[in-house]
Design an enzyme around this catalytic site. Structure first.
Site, PDB file in Angstrom:
ATOM      1  N   GLN A 193      49.636  77.084 -12.372  1.00  0.00           N
ATOM      2  CA  GLN A 193      50.979  76.568 -12.619  1.00  0.00           C
ATOM      3  C   GLN A 193      51.019  75.047 -12.582  1.00  0.00           C
ATOM      4  OE1 GLN A 193      54.004  78.619 -10.192  1.00  0.00           O
ATOM      5  NE2 GLN A 193      52.482  80.209  -9.812  1.00  0.00           N
ATOM      6  N   ASP A 227      45.329  66.418   0.324  1.00  0.00           N
ATOM      7  CA  ASP A 227      45.622  67.520   1.233  1.00  0.00           C
ATOM      8  C   ASP A 227      47.072  67.354   1.671  1.00  0.00           C
ATOM      9  OD1 ASP A 227      45.853  69.415   3.210  1.00  0.00           O
ATOM     10  OD2 ASP A 227      43.986  68.877   4.243  1.00  0.00           O
ATOM     11  N   ARG A 269      44.710  73.614 -11.396  1.00  0.00           N
ATOM     12  CA  ARG A 269      44.668  74.750 -12.320  1.00  0.00           C
ATOM     13  C   ARG A 269      46.013  75.480 -12.247  1.00  0.00           C
ATOM     14  NH1 ARG A 269      40.350  78.372  -8.717  1.00  0.00           N
ATOM     15  NH2 ARG A 269      41.881  79.147  -7.209  1.00  0.00           N
ATOM     16  N   TYR A 281      53.411  84.520   3.972  1.00  0.00           N
ATOM     17  CA  TYR A 281      53.651  83.931   2.655  1.00  0.00           C
ATOM     18  C   TYR A 281      55.151  83.922   2.348  1.00  0.00           C
ATOM     19  CZ  TYR A 281      53.289  83.196  -2.407  1.00  0.00           C
ATOM     20  OH  TYR A 281      53.429  82.710  -3.688  1.00  0.00           O
TER      21      TYR A 281
END
Length: 281
Positions: A22, A79, A20, A171
């Site tokens: 970008q 993964d 989903r 992040y």
């Protein structure tokens, strides 16, 4: 000199995080230009992301959208934290199509906490997904690209990878690391026909941005803030006063880098920041 067409027919693209957002927009855009797309996603909970990740049905929808554009899409669960799984998939793609000509790494998660409150698990999962996962994919495709003396690598980082971000230290660290990784790859392979670049989005209209956890981060004074509640707050972060870009804007940036227009671009960071880059040195 006449402008060359941005034609990707005959090329194979591997896009991670394509369930989903970008990644989906990138997969559709590359297919529209003729690339055979292998669209991958984890399609399972990450364990630390404070919002639901893509599900198998989302990846199927990406494949349907590619097909509706007349393109060819191969959806695969992957993964990126697992190096053997990444190597096996790249080997399968090469056996099936002959090469991986384009790699776009969109797989990523976000989470938040003050640095002193980050749990080891949160830090490790963020780095493993966003940075090490990107490394696994890049490492897997580089030998084949170098042998063919042709390849395009685009990694999706973030404007948070260009600056510090309160409550998002893990992040920012992961996305900053992506930039250093890709710039290094660009130098190592500059003479072997492989380009490696980074796209840094700011807020993008995807489920990663639109979820109760992120809304609460930007509107801590409100109980159960809604999309309408946070829209002006997101807009205030942008010099353009636009709250979020569509995912297709990121796909357009990737589009520029993977076609003939990117022949002479490597080691670069392309900001899609709605003016926020103007505040940086």
């Amino acid at each position: 000199m006449p402008r060359r067409e941005q034609d990707l027919r005959g090329r194979t693209a591997l896009v991670t995080g394509a369930g989903r957002g970008q990644g989906r927009a990138v997969a559709v855009a590359l297919a529209r230009r003729g690339a055979v797309v292998w669209a991958t996603d984890l399609c399972a909970p990450s364990g630390t992301a404070p919002y639901p990740l893509a599900e198998p049905g989302d990846l199927d929808e990406t494949a349907r959208l590619v097909s509706s554009e007349g393109g060819e899409c191969h959806p695969e669960l992957l993964d990126v934290r697992d190096p053997e799984a990444v190597n096996d998939l790249v080997g399968h793609v090469v056996d099936s199509t002959g090469s991986v000509d384009i790699l776009v790494t969109c797989a990523g998660i976000v989470g938040f906490a003050p640095t002193a409150e980050l749990r080891d698990e949160q830090w490790a999962d963020m780095i493993a997904t966003n940075l090490t996962g990107t490394f696994h994919c890049v490492r897997a495709v580089l030998p084949g690209m170098a042998d063919r003396r042709s390849g395009r690598i685009v990694a999706i980082s973030s404007m948070s990878g260009r600056q510090g971000t309160p409550n998002l230290a893990h992040y920012s660290a992961s996305k900053w690391g992506v930039i250093g990784l890709i710039k290094s790859v660009a130098l190592e392979y500059a003479q072997q026909g492989v380009t490696a670049n980074v796209v840094c989005p700011t807020n993008v209209d995807t489920p990663m941005l639109h979820n109760p956890a992120l809304y609460s981060l930007f509107a801590p004074d409100l109980d159960n803030p809604s999309r309408d509640d946070v829209e002006p707050r997101y807009a205030a972060m942008s010099p353009m006063r636009i709250p979020w870009s569509p995912p297709e804007a990121i796909a357009d940036a990737v589009d520029y880098l993977v076609g003939a227009s990117g022949d002479y671009v490597t080691g670069s960071v392309l900001d899609v920041g709605m003016g926020s880059a103007a505040r940086m040195p």
